[in-house]
Design an enzyme around this catalytic site. Sequence first.
Site, PDB file in Angstrom:
ATOM      1  N   HIS A 102      10.744   5.136  -3.694  1.00 29.55           N
ATOM      2  CA  HIS A 102      10.096   6.435  -3.912  1.00 29.55           C
ATOM      3  C   HIS A 102      11.046   7.232  -4.802  1.00 29.55           C
ATOM      4  O   HIS A 102      12.265   7.137  -4.650  1.00 29.55           O
ATOM      5  CB  HIS A 102       9.950   7.242  -2.621  1.00 29.55           C
ATOM      6  CG  HIS A 102       9.128   6.593  -1.546  1.00 29.55           C
ATOM      7  ND1 HIS A 102       9.661   5.710  -0.645  1.00 29.55           N
ATOM      8  CD2 HIS A 102       7.818   6.741  -1.207  1.00 29.55           C
ATOM      9  CE1 HIS A 102       8.710   5.325   0.197  1.00 29.55           C
ATOM     10  NE2 HIS A 102       7.580   5.923  -0.128  1.00 29.55           N
ATOM     11  N   ASP A 105      13.808   8.831  -2.925  1.00 29.33           N
ATOM     12  CA  ASP A 105      14.809   7.955  -2.295  1.00 29.33           C
ATOM     13  C   ASP A 105      16.043   7.868  -3.187  1.00 29.33           C
ATOM     14  O   ASP A 105      17.160   7.739  -2.707  1.00 29.33           O
ATOM     15  CB  ASP A 105      14.324   6.495  -2.178  1.00 29.33           C
ATOM     16  CG  ASP A 105      13.078   6.319  -1.347  1.00 29.33           C
ATOM     17  OD1 ASP A 105      12.777   7.199  -0.546  1.00 29.33           O
ATOM     18  OD2 ASP A 105      12.432   5.261  -1.520  1.00 29.33           O
ATOM     19  N   GLU A 233      -2.431   2.138  -1.173  1.00 28.29           N
ATOM     20  CA  GLU A 233      -1.994   1.472   0.062  1.00 28.29           C
ATOM     21  C   GLU A 233      -2.718   2.070   1.261  1.00 28.29           C
ATOM     22  O   GLU A 233      -2.456   3.198   1.663  1.00 28.29           O
ATOM     23  CB  GLU A 233      -0.474   1.631   0.214  1.00 28.29           C
ATOM     24  CG  GLU A 233       0.077   0.915   1.437  1.00 28.29           C
ATOM     25  CD  GLU A 233       1.596   1.010   1.545  1.00 28.29           C
ATOM     26  OE1 GLU A 233       2.283   0.937   0.516  1.00 28.29           O
ATOM     27  OE2 GLU A 233       2.085   1.167   2.681  1.00 28.29           O
ATOM     28  N   GLU A 269      -0.708  -3.656   3.851  1.00 29.70           N
ATOM     29  CA  GLU A 269       0.460  -3.767   4.751  1.00 29.70           C
ATOM     30  C   GLU A 269       0.033  -4.251   6.132  1.00 29.70           C
ATOM     31  O   GLU A 269      -0.950  -3.759   6.705  1.00 29.70           O
ATOM     32  CB  GLU A 269       1.138  -2.392   4.848  1.00 29.70           C
ATOM     33  CG  GLU A 269       2.305  -2.373   5.834  1.00 29.70           C
ATOM     34  CD  GLU A 269       3.163  -1.120   5.733  1.00 29.70           C
ATOM     35  OE1 GLU A 269       3.357  -0.592   4.624  1.00 29.70           O
ATOM     36  OE2 GLU A 269       3.641  -0.677   6.793  1.00 29.70           O
ATOM     37  N   HIS A 272      -0.132  -1.527   8.950  1.00 30.89           N
ATOM     38  CA  HIS A 272      -1.267  -0.614   8.766  1.00 30.89           C
ATOM     39  C   HIS A 272      -2.580  -1.288   9.171  1.00 30.89           C
ATOM     40  O   HIS A 272      -3.467  -0.653   9.732  1.00 30.89           O
ATOM     41  CB  HIS A 272      -1.343  -0.140   7.312  1.00 30.89           C
ATOM     42  CG  HIS A 272      -0.114   0.596   6.862  1.00 30.89           C
ATOM     43  ND1 HIS A 272       0.021   1.115   5.607  1.00 30.89           N
ATOM     44  CD2 HIS A 272       1.038   0.897   7.512  1.00 30.89           C
ATOM     45  CE1 HIS A 272       1.191   1.717   5.501  1.00 30.89           C
ATOM     46  NE2 HIS A 272       1.839   1.586   6.645  1.00 30.89           N
ATOM     47  N   ASP A 297       2.707  -5.259   1.468  1.00 29.69           N
ATOM     48  CA  ASP A 297       3.867  -4.739   2.178  1.00 29.69           C
ATOM     49  C   ASP A 297       4.037  -5.655   3.386  1.00 29.69           C
ATOM     50  O   ASP A 297       3.304  -5.563   4.382  1.00 29.69           O
ATOM     51  CB  ASP A 297       3.684  -3.270   2.577  1.00 29.69           C
ATOM     52  CG  ASP A 297       4.234  -2.337   1.499  1.00 29.69           C
ATOM     53  OD1 ASP A 297       4.653  -2.842   0.439  1.00 29.69           O
ATOM     54  OD2 ASP A 297       4.259  -1.121   1.719  1.00 29.69           O
ATOM     55  N   ASP A 308       3.697   2.862  13.492  1.00 31.06           N
ATOM     56  CA  ASP A 308       4.093   2.019  12.363  1.00 31.06           C
ATOM     57  C   ASP A 308       5.564   1.631  12.535  1.00 31.06           C
ATOM     58  O   ASP A 308       6.447   2.317  12.038  1.00 31.06           O
ATOM     59  CB  ASP A 308       3.889   2.864  11.090  1.00 31.06           C
ATOM     60  CG  ASP A 308       3.841   2.040   9.828  1.00 31.06           C
ATOM     61  OD1 ASP A 308       3.693   0.815   9.910  1.00 31.06           O
ATOM     62  OD2 ASP A 308       3.942   2.643   8.738  1.00 31.06           O
ATOM     63  N   ASP A 310       7.082  -1.001  11.429  1.00 29.25           N
ATOM     64  CA  ASP A 310       7.649  -1.598  10.208  1.00 29.25           C
ATOM     65  C   ASP A 310       8.745  -2.622  10.501  1.00 29.25           C
ATOM     66  O   ASP A 310       9.873  -2.491  10.014  1.00 29.25           O
ATOM     67  CB  ASP A 310       8.236  -0.493   9.304  1.00 29.25           C
ATOM     68  CG  ASP A 310       7.184   0.291   8.558  1.00 29.25           C
ATOM     69  OD1 ASP A 310       6.017  -0.145   8.513  1.00 29.25           O
ATOM     70  OD2 ASP A 310       7.534   1.351   8.004  1.00 29.25           O
ATOM     71  N   ASP A 340       8.570  -3.809   3.399  1.00 30.21           N
ATOM     72  CA  ASP A 340       8.500  -2.426   3.878  1.00 30.21           C
ATOM     73  C   ASP A 340       8.832  -2.488   5.372  1.00 30.21           C
ATOM     74  O   ASP A 340       7.976  -2.273   6.226  1.00 30.21           O
ATOM     75  CB  ASP A 340       7.100  -1.856   3.623  1.00 30.21           C
ATOM     76  CG  ASP A 340       7.057  -0.355   3.881  1.00 30.21           C
ATOM     77  OD1 ASP A 340       8.077   0.187   4.349  1.00 30.21           O
ATOM     78  OD2 ASP A 340       6.007   0.262   3.637  1.00 30.21           O
TER      79      ASP A 340
HETATM   80  C1  XLS Z   1       4.330   4.213   5.200  1.00 27.75           C
HETATM   81  C2  XLS Z   1       4.088   3.420   3.995  1.00 27.75           C
HETATM   82  C3  XLS Z   1       5.094   3.662   2.883  1.00 27.75           C
HETATM   83  C4  XLS Z   1       4.584   3.132   1.584  1.00 27.75           C
HETATM   84  C5  XLS Z   1       5.272   3.692   0.397  1.00 27.75           C
HETATM   85  O1  XLS Z   1       3.794   3.966   6.252  1.00 27.75           O
HETATM   86  O2  XLS Z   1       4.062   2.074   4.342  1.00 27.75           O
HETATM   87  O3  XLS Z   1       6.325   3.134   3.216  1.00 27.75           O
HETATM   88  O4  XLS Z   1       4.660   1.738   1.540  1.00 27.75           O
HETATM   89  O5  XLS Z   1       5.123   5.045   0.304  1.00 27.75           O
HETATM   90 NI    NI Z   2       4.067   0.444   3.047  1.00 26.76          NI
HETATM   91 NI    NI Z   3       4.013   1.583   6.739  1.00 22.71          NI
END
Ligand code: XLS
Ligand code: NI
Ligand code: NI
Length: 437
Positions: A102, A105, A233, A269, A272, A297, A308, A310, A340
């Site tokens: 991002h 970041d 996304e 992803e 998600h 992702d 989430d 991740d 991700d």
């Molecule tokens: C958040 C998203 C984020 C995107 C990028 O839940 O996964 O990380 O991949 O903004």
């Molecule tokens: Ni993501």
């Molecule tokens: Ni995410």
Amino acid sequence: MPNEFFPNVPKIEYEGPQSDNPYAFKFYDPDKVVAGKTMRDHMRFSLAYWHNLIGTGADPFGVGVNIRPWLSISDPMEQARARVRAMFEILEKLGLPYYCFHDRDIAPEGSTLRETNRNLDTIVNLMREYMRSSDARLLWGTACLFIHPRFVHGAATSCNADVFAYAAAQVKKAMEVTHELGGSNYVFWGGREGYDTLWNTDMKLELDNMARFLGMASDYAAEIGFSGQLLVEPKPKEPTTHQYDYDVGNVLAFLRGYKLDDRFRLNVEQNHAVLAGHTFQHEIRLARINNMLGSLDANQGDYLLGWDTDQMTTSLYEAVMVMYEVLQAGGIAPGGMNFDAKLRRASFEPDDIFRGHIAAMDTYARGLEIADRMLQDGTLERFIEERYSSYNDGIGKEIVSGKASFVTLEQFTLDRGPIENSSGRREWVESVINQFI
Ligand code: XLS
Ligand code: NI
Ligand code: NI
């Protein structure tokens, strides 16, 4: 090879399944050819800047715990430079071909957008310098439109037009730097594009504005000659109660409704998908059959938790699903498989970054080999073909070729005896997959 932040970690090499070296690949052998391509080219693995260089391990109940030497540098621009050095050390040591970030970041905000853009340019120039002596490339860039307080009501879907304008200006710049760094894709994740209650929300205006925003973004990409994929996304909830980019089906309908579907594809992803009540396979399949699969992702959510998380993918079954779909899509390029994913809070040592990525890379490598064997063998595909064979001739052929109508179908049916069906054999099908695993 840079060796500043992870002196204990060597270059990670492939040592094979018998190895007990935590700093070696057991299954990911980047040069190994599977289904006509090297593993490296199949996977197009990517490091997520935010989780690895920024993430502290803080959660709603506790402070940051991660040992990340660069985060203790107090001057924001000095810290930003150190993060770039740390990223290239991770990329080189893991042999990761791609990274994603991002805008916020990589460089800190200034007091105006002009100053913020200047900070961004400084770091982007530094990254470009590092990329000269590194093989690592930018998979995608994106804009962070959710951390700063100005985005409290969203960005393109904010009730405040000044915020819409700010977000547009920010994305304009983020697309420019993605283009400058040779990015293959640009991602839109609507971090607060949704609502918490409809009782204070003009849903129609918010959705129209989101479409206006995406339209302007794609016009601008064309204007600057950015030919990478533009990706949306999907995510159903978090941080808002209802995110507009709910899932693949919703985004597809949204893009088609606003006639944007030829300009965007999807970045799908796993976590998600799970939050939306789908499997990852469902989301990838739906995107794939609609020619909308752009990138992945590649993470894993916890089926027992409703948020989430991740996580790094360690479930072989998940990896088989993913690679089965990716192989049938003919590959994921120009997208890739972006990790991700963050480490669990209790995995706070710097070296866990490497152990986590090795675990996920090995998992997908095995998934790839298993999926390739499944497809070569063809048992499942033959079963599916047989299962739908009634559409190959007779009345079935009339239906799929568009010749049938309710009248002809009634004629066909009225005087016929009982219909015969055959078993779907779910248990057998799933046991066939287990045989390959
Ligand atoms: C958040 C998203 C984020 C995107 C990028 O839940 O996964 O990380 O991949 O903004
Ligand atoms: Ni993501
Ligand atoms: Ni995410």
